[in-house]
Design an enzyme around this catalytic site. Structure first.
Site, short mmCIF file in Angstrom:
data_model
loop_
_atom_site.label_atom_id
_atom_site.label_comp_id
_atom_site.label_asym_id
_atom_site.label_seq_id
_atom_site.Cartn_x
_atom_site.Cartn_y
_atom_site.Cartn_z
N ASP A 255 0.84 -1.21 0.00
CA ASP A 255 0.00 0.00 0.00
C ASP A 255 0.87 1.26 0.00
O ASP A 255 0.35 2.36 -0.20
CB ASP A 255 -0.94 0.02 1.21
CG ASP A 255 -0.23 -0.26 2.51
OD1 ASP A 255 0.37 -1.35 2.63
OD2 ASP A 255 -0.24 0.60 3.40
N ASP A 265 5.12 8.22 1.53
CA ASP A 265 4.88 7.75 2.90
C ASP A 265 6.18 7.64 3.69
O ASP A 265 6.68 6.55 3.96
CB ASP A 265 4.12 6.42 2.90
CG ASP A 265 2.65 6.65 3.27
OD1 ASP A 265 2.20 7.82 3.19
OD2 ASP A 265 1.96 5.71 3.66
P1 AMP Z 1 0.99 3.98 6.87
O1 AMP Z 1 1.83 3.11 7.73
O2 AMP Z 1 1.18 5.42 7.15
O3 AMP Z 1 1.13 3.65 5.43
O4 AMP Z 1 -0.50 3.67 7.27
C1 AMP Z 1 -1.07 2.39 7.17
C2 AMP Z 1 -2.59 2.48 7.32
O5 AMP Z 1 -2.94 2.95 8.61
C3 AMP Z 1 -3.23 3.42 6.34
O6 AMP Z 1 -4.45 2.86 5.94
C4 AMP Z 1 -3.42 4.66 7.13
O7 AMP Z 1 -4.43 5.48 6.62
C5 AMP Z 1 -3.78 4.09 8.51
N1 AMP Z 1 -3.47 5.05 9.58
C6 AMP Z 1 -2.26 5.53 9.91
N2 AMP Z 1 -2.35 6.40 10.91
C7 AMP Z 1 -3.66 6.50 11.25
C8 AMP Z 1 -4.39 7.23 12.23
N3 AMP Z 1 -3.81 8.11 13.06
N4 AMP Z 1 -5.73 7.05 12.27
C9 AMP Z 1 -6.34 6.21 11.43
N5 AMP Z 1 -5.72 5.49 10.49
C10 AMP Z 1 -4.38 5.62 10.40
MG MG Z 2 0.61 4.41 3.72
#
Ligand code: AMP
Ligand code: MG
Length: 486
Positions: A255, A265
């Protein structure tokens, strides 16, 4: 709102023409006390938007309070393999505000990251705290300046709210700009949704948006196979450049692997200090899946996931789809090696690579590894002929330099020309762990001076100047651990 506000961005959103399962509308809750902290002047100019107007009228958009005509507010659906395990995800702390056409005629996404809950937030608050958003700003701008296609950061807005993580922190929203936020995970989502029509619509959309030229070539292979090849090539090239500059993404989940080839990211990422291929910085990467050295293998793995997701489309047009894709995937290892050594060769002054040069590069890395040399500084000191430096004084290094000079002569390469090439491939500074950590810690306490000076220098990493002196030095026992920042 004024006419000026409505005309800031000429939004035109094509993503919403996709079938409805690909996104959800989001109602953002207004934040308490929005304040514009940073606005990226260079980027606004590249986008063809007046910096002054953005500064004056942009806050409502950047804080998610009010959007101009034509904008939307949607969270994108996607799945993803996180550390090898597949999960349903979707934008949990981001909303897509819309697309605009930039100065060069490219369609780009404008997204708010950290603006609050969405239907995909699950247990999370959808918000972000200032430190990680500063880090993303620093890295995305730094990567772009190194010549790596990257998401960009247009603005950081303070929300005036306190966010709870392991303590209370200032809330912030990052305005992220990217050619698109389509990811391998978006295709996984379409594949598992089991609606072949939706998968095709998504693929056609991605092709039109990023690789329209593949439709016009006189080629009998499936257009979806060509699409797969283009994405693979861009991703491999990006990873070769990560390796060249010592970048560790830290969370190469599918993702977080874009269809456009842009790096994005910036969570638990870091640049290696001493040359150790096993470097891992992320607190959650216990088995080193996303270590520096594993990155090429992981990108092949991620592309394998992508291949599986688009296979039904290729199969429709090509009975031999599985073997076509497999053969291509096999060839990527060789392609990666070529790309990597081509990039590395420039770091020692050659604009081509062959067995002799590969051996030179490998030997240099071996010396760096054995003596725990700093990766960036070794190349820097070699480039600038700093013979008094710790690295250059090492006996093995002197021997290596003699061989290197002989090879340059052998290929009739003028040393000054070689050094010019090296200067544009060996940065004077990188987003150095110690300074990333220090500058963000100070900023979180309200002192932005070092952060701003660091950011300014990272925007021209190949230019040696007085101001960079500070950022070249750092304690060599500094241990950096990174967190996802959620
Ligand atoms: P990432 O590791 O930033 O790629 O995030 C992985 C998933 O977790 C993605 O679907 C993000 O949108 C979700 N996510 C990350 N941080 C948050 C948060 N504070 N609240 C809700 N969803 C989150
Ligand atoms: Mg992400």
């Amino acid at each position: 709102m004024t006419d000026k506000f409505d005309k800031l961005f000429d939004f035109n959103n094509t993503y919403e023409n996709l079938p409805p399962e690909f996104y959800r509308k989001v109602e953002l809750e207004p934040v308490k006390g929005p304040k514009l902290l940073y606005l990226n002047k260079d980027l606004s100019e590249q986008m063809g938007i007046s910096y002054d107007d953005l500064k004056e009228y942009g806050l409502s958009i950047f804080s998610g309070k009010e959007f101009p005509k034509g904008a939307s507010s949607i969270a994108q659906a996607y799945m993803g393999h996180q550390f090898g395990h597949q999960t349903m995800l979707g934008d949990g702390r981001a909303v897509l505000v819309g697309e605009i056409i930039d100065k060069n005629g490219n369609r780009i996404d404008i997204q708010l990251k950290g603006s609050g809950r969405t239907p995909y937030s699950r247990g999370g608050d959808g918000k972000a705290n200032l430190g990680p958003m500063l880090k993303e700003y620093l890295f995305s701008e730094g990567m772009n300046a190194l010549g790596i296609d990257s998401s960009r950061s247009l603005a950081i807005t303070l929300t005036g709210e306190k966010i709870f993580r392991n303590g209370f922190f200032d809330g912030a929203i990052l305005t992220r700009v990217m050619n698109s936020h389509l990811r391998i995970g978006t295709f996984e989502f379409a594949f598992y949704d089991k609606n072949p029509e939706s998968l095709k619509i998504l693929a056609d959309y991605a092709i039109d948006r990023h690789y329209p030229y593949i439709k016009d070539v006189d080629d009998k292979t499936s257009v979806y196979f060509r699409f797969f090849k283009e994405v693979s090539i861009r991703q491999i090239k990006a990873v070769a450049k990560w390796m060249k500059y010592g970048f560790v993404h830290g969370v190469m989940n599918t993702d977080n692997t874009s269809i456009s080839g842009e790096t994005f990211d910036y969570g638990p990422c870091a640049f290696i200090d001493e040359y150790n291929p096993d470097s891992v910085y992320s607190s959650i990467d216990s088995f080193g899946r996303y270590s520096y050295l594993n990155q090429p293998k992981i990108i092949f793995w991620n592309l394998g996931v992508f291949a599986k997701a688009i296979l039904p489309l290729v199969e429709d047009e090509d009975k031999e789809a599985v073997s076509s894709i497999n053969n291509f995937l096999q060839s990527l290892t060789i392609f990666y090696k070529e790309e990597y050594y081509k990039e590395m060769a420039k770091k020692i002054g050659f604009d081509f690579s062959n067995e002799t040069i590969i051996e030179l590069i490998d030997n240099l890395l071996k010396i760096m590894y054995n003596h725990r040399f700093d990766y960036t500084n070794t190349f820097y000191n070699l480039t600038y002929g700093n013979l008094d430096s710790f690295e250059m004084k090492e006996k093995e290094m002197t021997q290596w330099r003699n061989t290197w000079e002989k090879v340059l002569e052998e290929y009739d390469i003028d040393k000054n020309k070689a050094i010019d090439l090296m200067k544009s491939n060996n940065p004077v500074i990188i987003p150095r762990n110690y300074w990333v950590d220090q500058s963000i810690k100070l900023a979180e306490m309200g002192d932005f001076d070092i952060f701003e000076r660091f950011l300014k220098e990272l925007k021209n990493p190949f230019e040696d100047n007085e101001e960079k002196t500070l950022f070249k030095e750092f304690p060599d026992d500094f241990e950096y651990i990174t967190y996802c920042g959620t």
